[in-house]
Design an enzyme around this catalytic site. Sequence first.
Site, PDB file in Angstrom:
ATOM      1  N   HIS A  92       0.705  -1.161  -0.129  1.00 16.73           N
ATOM      2  CA  HIS A  92       0.041   0.010  -0.183  1.00 16.73           C
ATOM      3  C   HIS A  92       0.861   1.230   0.052  1.00 16.73           C
ATOM      4  O   HIS A  92       0.323   2.347   0.605  1.00 16.73           O
ATOM      5  CB  HIS A  92      -0.870  -0.082   1.105  1.00 16.73           C
ATOM      6  CG  HIS A  92      -1.999   0.892   1.060  1.00 16.73           C
ATOM      7  ND1 HIS A  92      -2.132   2.221   0.880  1.00 16.73           N
ATOM      8  CD2 HIS A  92      -3.414   0.671   0.689  1.00 16.73           C
ATOM      9  CE1 HIS A  92      -2.998   2.820   0.699  1.00 16.73           C
ATOM     10  NE2 HIS A  92      -4.022   1.867   0.533  1.00 16.73           N
ATOM     11  N   HIS A  99       7.944   7.517   3.782  1.00 20.34           N
ATOM     12  CA  HIS A  99       6.945   8.362   4.887  1.00 20.34           C
ATOM     13  C   HIS A  99       6.362   7.435   5.848  1.00 20.34           C
ATOM     14  O   HIS A  99       6.180   6.415   5.723  1.00 20.34           O
ATOM     15  CB  HIS A  99       5.813   9.192   4.038  1.00 20.34           C
ATOM     16  CG  HIS A  99       4.990   8.311   3.226  1.00 20.34           C
ATOM     17  ND1 HIS A  99       5.446   7.865   1.833  1.00 20.34           N
ATOM     18  CD2 HIS A  99       3.861   7.847   3.590  1.00 20.34           C
ATOM     19  CE1 HIS A  99       4.521   7.050   1.546  1.00 20.34           C
ATOM     20  NE2 HIS A  99       3.544   7.118   2.373  1.00 20.34           N
ATOM     21  N   PHE A 100       6.536   7.978   7.301  1.00 22.60           N
ATOM     22  CA  PHE A 100       5.991   7.478   8.135  1.00 22.60           C
ATOM     23  C   PHE A 100       4.583   8.128   8.436  1.00 22.60           C
ATOM     24  O   PHE A 100       4.491   9.384   8.738  1.00 22.60           O
ATOM     25  CB  PHE A 100       6.948   7.508   9.288  1.00 22.60           C
ATOM     26  CG  PHE A 100       7.974   6.633   9.304  1.00 22.60           C
ATOM     27  CD1 PHE A 100       9.140   6.997   8.656  1.00 22.60           C
ATOM     28  CD2 PHE A 100       7.971   5.352  10.063  1.00 22.60           C
ATOM     29  CE1 PHE A 100      10.367   6.368   8.539  1.00 22.60           C
ATOM     30  CE2 PHE A 100       9.376   4.400   9.967  1.00 22.60           C
ATOM     31  CZ  PHE A 100      10.103   5.218   9.108  1.00 22.60           C
ATOM     32  N   HIS A 101       3.458   7.184   8.418  1.00 20.79           N
ATOM     33  CA  HIS A 101       2.077   7.826   9.152  1.00 20.79           C
ATOM     34  C   HIS A 101       2.083   7.886  10.552  1.00 20.79           C
ATOM     35  O   HIS A 101       2.452   6.924  11.223  1.00 20.79           O
ATOM     36  CB  HIS A 101       1.054   6.846   8.500  1.00 20.79           C
ATOM     37  CG  HIS A 101       1.178   6.789   6.971  1.00 20.79           C
ATOM     38  ND1 HIS A 101       0.136   7.766   6.238  1.00 20.79           N
ATOM     39  CD2 HIS A 101       1.676   6.064   6.041  1.00 20.79           C
ATOM     40  CE1 HIS A 101       0.259   7.443   4.926  1.00 20.79           C
ATOM     41  NE2 HIS A 101       0.897   6.328   4.850  1.00 20.79           N
TER      42      HIS A 101
HETATM   43  P1  AMP Z   1       1.074   5.745   1.146  1.00 21.88           P
HETATM   44  O1  AMP Z   1      -0.423   4.942   0.829  1.00 21.88           O
HETATM   45  O2  AMP Z   1       1.595   5.025   2.445  1.00 21.88           O
HETATM   46  O3  AMP Z   1       1.952   5.908   0.011  1.00 21.88           O
HETATM   47  O4  AMP Z   1       0.495   6.939   1.604  1.00 21.88           O
HETATM   48  C1  AMP Z   1       0.656   8.166   1.001  1.00 21.88           C
HETATM   49  C2  AMP Z   1      -0.026   9.233   1.902  1.00 21.88           C
HETATM   50  O5  AMP Z   1       0.293  10.497   1.125  1.00 21.88           O
HETATM   51  C3  AMP Z   1      -1.608   9.330   1.652  1.00 21.88           C
HETATM   52  O6  AMP Z   1      -2.259   9.213   3.001  1.00 21.88           O
HETATM   53  C4  AMP Z   1      -2.218  10.808   1.201  1.00 21.88           C
HETATM   54  O7  AMP Z   1      -3.249  11.242   1.703  1.00 21.88           O
HETATM   55  C5  AMP Z   1      -0.793  11.452   1.364  1.00 21.88           C
HETATM   56  N1  AMP Z   1      -0.837  12.514   0.499  1.00 21.88           N
HETATM   57  C6  AMP Z   1      -0.646  12.587  -0.932  1.00 21.88           C
HETATM   58  N2  AMP Z   1      -0.483  13.791  -1.541  1.00 21.88           N
HETATM   59  C7  AMP Z   1      -0.545  14.599  -0.400  1.00 21.88           C
HETATM   60  C8  AMP Z   1      -0.254  15.906  -0.425  1.00 21.88           C
HETATM   61  N3  AMP Z   1      -0.039  16.884  -1.540  1.00 21.88           N
HETATM   62  N4  AMP Z   1      -0.150  16.581   0.779  1.00 21.88           N
HETATM   63  C9  AMP Z   1      -0.397  15.703   1.996  1.00 21.88           C
HETATM   64  N5  AMP Z   1      -0.326  14.373   1.948  1.00 21.88           N
HETATM   65  C10 AMP Z   1      -0.650  13.643   0.885  1.00 21.88           C
END
Ligand code: AMP
Length: 140
Positions: A92, A99-101
Amino acid sequence: MADCIFCKIVAGEIPCEKILDTDVAFAFMDIGPLAEGHVLLIPRAHYETLDAMPAEEAGALLRHLPALVNAVRDVTGCEGVNVLQNNGRVAHQVVPHVHFHVIPRNPGDEFHFNWPAGEYGEGRMQDLGEAIRRALPRGS
Ligand code: AMP
Ligand code: ZN
């Protein structure tokens, strides 16, 4: 990386709600939050997946996690926090920049895991453990 959305955010070419900005680390609000207060912590430099990061840089990035988790918990009043880091499309990962959520959690919220805990056959866990230990670089 020219067409990486998170590199563009770090460079100020795409707006964000910035939380933290150091020579190594950058954090900002996730635009599609799984819960209010969802924050992303990223390295300034572009690495597609965590395994590509030099250990020192990963350490300098991760040192910010405890304070970020505390701040998100204090501000949102959430009961718990998930720290998630996805590597690869199958895991996912949608944005190919590490990136770390940091995701606030509360009882009954909409975010669910499918956690299909399995079990090992005789000796399999020990075999895999040994193989993983051997695969680690010296000094890990
Ligand atoms: P992942 O699925 O781990 O790659 O998560 C990517 C995350 O990036 C998602 O939670 C998106 O909502 C977030 N995201 C994508 N574009 C942006 C943006 N321009 N600003 C802030 N968050 C973003
Ligand atoms: Zn990038």
